[in-house]
Each structure stands twice: as C-alpha cells, then as structure tokens.
Design an enzyme around this catalytic site. Sequence first.
Site, PDB file in Angstrom:
ATOM      1  N   ASP A  23       0.857  -1.184   0.000  1.00 43.42           N
ATOM      2  CA  ASP A  23       0.000   0.000   0.000  1.00 43.42           C
ATOM      3  C   ASP A  23       0.893   1.234   0.000  1.00 43.42           C
ATOM      4  O   ASP A  23       2.091   1.145   0.298  1.00 43.42           O
ATOM      5  CB  ASP A  23      -0.902   0.004   1.246  1.00 43.42           C
ATOM      6  CG  ASP A  23      -1.790   1.229   1.289  1.00 43.42           C
ATOM      7  OD1 ASP A  23      -2.458   1.514   0.281  1.00 43.42           O
ATOM      8  OD2 ASP A  23      -1.799   1.954   2.314  1.00 43.42           O
ATOM      9  N   SER A  24       0.287   2.375  -0.279  1.00 44.47           N
ATOM     10  CA  SER A  24       1.041   3.631  -0.235  1.00 44.47           C
ATOM     11  C   SER A  24       1.506   3.951   1.191  1.00 44.47           C
ATOM     12  O   SER A  24       2.409   4.755   1.375  1.00 44.47           O
ATOM     13  CB  SER A  24       0.168   4.770  -0.757  1.00 44.47           C
ATOM     14  OG  SER A  24      -1.060   4.797  -0.056  1.00 44.47           O
TER      15      SER A  24
ATOM     16  N   TYR B 230      -0.555   8.484  -2.475  1.00 42.86           N
ATOM     17  CA  TYR B 230      -0.560   8.255  -3.925  1.00 42.86           C
ATOM     18  C   TYR B 230      -1.797   8.940  -4.560  1.00 42.86           C
ATOM     19  O   TYR B 230      -1.824   9.215  -5.746  1.00 42.86           O
ATOM     20  CB  TYR B 230      -0.671   6.760  -4.243  1.00 42.86           C
ATOM     21  CG  TYR B 230       0.578   5.932  -4.012  1.00 42.86           C
ATOM     22  CD1 TYR B 230       1.729   6.457  -3.432  1.00 42.86           C
ATOM     23  CD2 TYR B 230       0.591   4.588  -4.404  1.00 42.86           C
ATOM     24  CE1 TYR B 230       2.852   5.664  -3.228  1.00 42.86           C
ATOM     25  CE2 TYR B 230       1.714   3.791  -4.213  1.00 42.86           C
ATOM     26  CZ  TYR B 230       2.845   4.333  -3.619  1.00 42.86           C
ATOM     27  OH  TYR B 230       3.948   3.538  -3.440  1.00 42.86           O
ATOM     28  N   GLY B 231      -2.795   9.156  -3.719  1.00 41.77           N
ATOM     29  CA  GLY B 231      -4.120   9.548  -4.220  1.00 41.77           C
ATOM     30  C   GLY B 231      -4.221  10.888  -4.908  1.00 41.77           C
ATOM     31  O   GLY B 231      -5.238  11.199  -5.514  1.00 41.77           O
TER      32      GLY B 231
ATOM     33  N   CYS C  70      -3.840  -0.940  -2.117  1.00 40.52           N
ATOM     34  CA  CYS C  70      -4.122   0.461  -2.404  1.00 40.52           C
ATOM     35  C   CYS C  70      -5.061   0.586  -3.611  1.00 40.52           C
ATOM     36  O   CYS C  70      -4.767   0.075  -4.692  1.00 40.52           O
ATOM     37  CB  CYS C  70      -2.800   1.169  -2.700  1.00 40.52           C
ATOM     38  SG  CYS C  70      -2.968   2.904  -3.069  1.00 40.52           S
ATOM     39  N   ASN C  71      -6.177   1.262  -3.398  1.00 36.68           N
ATOM     40  CA  ASN C  71      -7.147   1.435  -4.487  1.00 36.68           C
ATOM     41  C   ASN C  71      -6.580   2.292  -5.614  1.00 36.68           C
ATOM     42  O   ASN C  71      -6.854   2.055  -6.784  1.00 36.68           O
ATOM     43  CB  ASN C  71      -8.417   2.119  -3.959  1.00 36.68           C
ATOM     44  CG  ASN C  71      -9.253   1.191  -3.129  1.00 36.68           C
ATOM     45  OD1 ASN C  71     -10.253   0.665  -3.575  1.00 36.68           O
ATOM     46  ND2 ASN C  71      -8.842   0.967  -1.898  1.00 36.68           N
ATOM     47  N   THR C  72      -5.780   3.285  -5.242  1.00 34.96           N
ATOM     48  CA  THR C  72      -5.199   4.165  -6.255  1.00 34.96           C
ATOM     49  C   THR C  72      -4.221   3.368  -7.130  1.00 34.96           C
ATOM     50  O   THR C  72      -4.243   3.475  -8.358  1.00 34.96           O
ATOM     51  CB  THR C  72      -4.485   5.356  -5.569  1.00 34.96           C
ATOM     52  OG1 THR C  72      -5.404   5.982  -4.668  1.00 34.96           O
ATOM     53  CG2 THR C  72      -4.008   6.360  -6.582  1.00 34.96           C
TER      54      THR C  72
ATOM     55  N   GLU D 112      -6.599   9.130   9.776  1.00 36.86           N
ATOM     56  CA  GLU D 112      -5.257   9.063  10.379  1.00 36.86           C
ATOM     57  C   GLU D 112      -5.166   9.888  11.655  1.00 36.86           C
ATOM     58  O   GLU D 112      -4.344   9.611  12.522  1.00 36.86           O
ATOM     59  CB  GLU D 112      -4.192   9.458   9.348  1.00 36.86           C
ATOM     60  CG  GLU D 112      -4.108   8.400   8.257  1.00 36.86           C
ATOM     61  CD  GLU D 112      -2.887   8.490   7.365  1.00 36.86           C
ATOM     62  OE1 GLU D 112      -2.031   9.356   7.585  1.00 36.86           O
ATOM     63  OE2 GLU D 112      -2.805   7.678   6.415  1.00 36.86           O
TER      64      GLU D 112
ATOM     65  N   CYS E  98     -11.277   3.020  -1.001  1.00 35.30           N
ATOM     66  CA  CYS E  98     -10.003   3.537  -0.474  1.00 35.30           C
ATOM     67  C   CYS E  98      -9.682   2.776   0.805  1.00 35.30           C
ATOM     68  O   CYS E  98     -10.588   2.442   1.587  1.00 35.30           O
ATOM     69  CB  CYS E  98     -10.126   5.029  -0.186  1.00 35.30           C
ATOM     70  SG  CYS E  98      -8.684   5.727   0.635  1.00 35.30           S
ATOM     71  N   THR E  99      -8.408   2.510   0.986  1.00 35.36           N
ATOM     72  CA  THR E  99      -7.970   1.694   2.132  1.00 35.36           C
ATOM     73  C   THR E  99      -8.469   2.201   3.489  1.00 35.36           C
ATOM     74  O   THR E  99      -8.760   1.407   4.372  1.00 35.36           O
ATOM     75  CB  THR E  99      -6.427   1.696   2.199  1.00 35.36           C
ATOM     76  OG1 THR E  99      -5.966   3.044   2.039  1.00 35.36           O
ATOM     77  CG2 THR E  99      -5.843   0.807   1.141  1.00 35.36           C
ATOM     78  N   HIS E 100      -8.539   3.523   3.640  1.00 34.91           N
ATOM     79  CA  HIS E 100      -8.856   4.089   4.960  1.00 34.91           C
ATOM     80  C   HIS E 100     -10.345   4.049   5.309  1.00 34.91           C
ATOM     81  O   HIS E 100     -10.709   4.128   6.482  1.00 34.91           O
ATOM     82  CB  HIS E 100      -8.418   5.552   5.024  1.00 34.91           C
ATOM     83  CG  HIS E 100      -6.935   5.750   5.034  1.00 34.91           C
ATOM     84  ND1 HIS E 100      -6.121   5.328   4.013  1.00 34.91           N
ATOM     85  CD2 HIS E 100      -6.123   6.338   5.952  1.00 34.91           C
ATOM     86  CE1 HIS E 100      -4.867   5.654   4.292  1.00 34.91           C
ATOM     87  NE2 HIS E 100      -4.837   6.267   5.460  1.00 34.91           N
TER      88      HIS E 100
END
Length: 264
Positions: A10-11, A42-43, A73-75, A152, A184-186
């Site tokens: 992931d980023s 990365y987004g 990572c989705n991006t 975050e 998105c990961t978050h």
Amino acid sequence: MNQRAIGIFDSGVGGLTVLKEVEKLLPNENIIYFGDTARVPYGNKSKSTIIKFSTESALFLLKKNVKAVVVACNTSTSFALDHLEGIFNIPIVGVINAGVEKALSVSRKKKIGVIGTKATIASNSYQRKIHSKDKKMMVYQQDCPLFVPLVEEGLLRGKIAEQVIDMYLKKFKTAGVDTVILGCTHYPLLKNEIAKYLKGAFIVDSAKEVARYVKGVLCEEGLLNDKKRKGKTNFFVTDEPQSFVRSARLFLNRKISNPEVVNV
Ligand code: DGL
C-alpha cells in the site's frame, strides 16, 4: 511454494485494513506488508508516478519471494494493476474486482455510489468495471480527500466526521443510492458513520471482499499454506516507523513491533 508469504503493498498505513481481513480469513499464512510511507499519499499523484511507485513496491515484495501480491491500495489498483499483471508471473490481486462483484450482487435499485481518492475517482476505474458487467447500473462517484487525514487523526466519529461525511455524501442521499463501495484503504474505519448517514444503504467494505478474493485465488492456484500453525506478519516501510506503529494500533487494534525501514 505454499509456505512462501503473501505480499501486501500500500502507499502507507491504510492497507492495514486489508491486512487485518486477510489475517482473519487466512490465519495460517505468512504475510509481508510493505507501506511506502515516504511517498504517501498516492491519491493525488499522476498516473505515471503511481505506476512507477506501485511497480517498485511490487518488486520489493517479489524480491522477498512472495507467492502472490495483493495491491491493497485502491489508487495503485486503479492505475497500475494491468501493468503489474503484465510484468509479473505470480497472482496479482487488486481491490477493485472484489468490491465491484459484491456491489453488483447486492444493489437492488441499480444505483451504486463509489468513493475514493481524487486519483481513483478521476481514473473511472470502478465505473468502467461496473459497466463492463452491467451497462444499466447507475454509478455515482465522489472523491473524498479529507477522509484519509480524518482517519489518520483518529476522527472516526463526532461533529467533524459527520460534517465531512455530509459534505461528500449528500448527493448519494439525494440520488437514493442503495450501495456504496468504500474505494479507499482508509474508509472501512468510517464505515459505521457512513452507514448511519446513508441509512439502509449497503456499504461494501473492499478490504473484506478482497480478502475473500485472495483466498479464492490461492485456493484455485493450489497455493494455500497447509501448515496448521499461526502465520507470521513482517512489516516494511520506507520512512520513519513511529507514526506507522501509532496508526497500526488504530487500524489493527494491536501493537506491532517496529517495521524495518527500507529503500526501494
Ligand atoms: N491507499 C490509498 C488508496 O487506497 C489512500 C492513501 C493515498 O492517497 O495514498 O487509494
């Protein structure tokens, strides 16, 4: 081959949502997690930069001799999955297919909302995938750049989270979307608040879906680890590990030991 680790990249720290679900579903697997914390996010980067960073991340995992790579990572999945599939000859699993399949199977009103980073939404990757399976599906997309810092900072509920959710998702409410893909990961950490706001909508947690997908792929390829003992997870990052360790507590509900800092 079976006892080799699964690589997840992931980023940064967000991919730990994917790691958590993979660990839950495949407790015997060894896992190597790589977070490109020096170059996150990365987004908001360009396609060529995202492909370059993602390729370097995947290469790091390949050098660790992993048996499969999960692009958490989705991006990265949006821009680099095809490229990675083209250059590596082990299974490469992205997050988009799994989330889309789930969304298509649960949406009754044929109105799917997709949320993600600016880059993911601009790439139209989710919309393209959905329409390749069902042209009649209505797709509503929204980038939600404030969700990543919100998570975050641990602002998972309360006034600020509610206001930001309202700002981004009002149009989904108005349109009556019945299914939302957390692209998105978050975002799985905001799942409860999003579900509360969009009452009745089905929230697709891509992290959960991709874990199921990974299990399916390993099974098909005969790559599942048949050892009965609990697997081990090793962490690698590209910048100082303290903030990663701090966030990991929030994402994984456990303390991890310091990850190794590496260059790619
Ligand atoms: N991991 C990214 C994603 O899922 C979010 C954070 C970033 O922008 O790098 O798209």
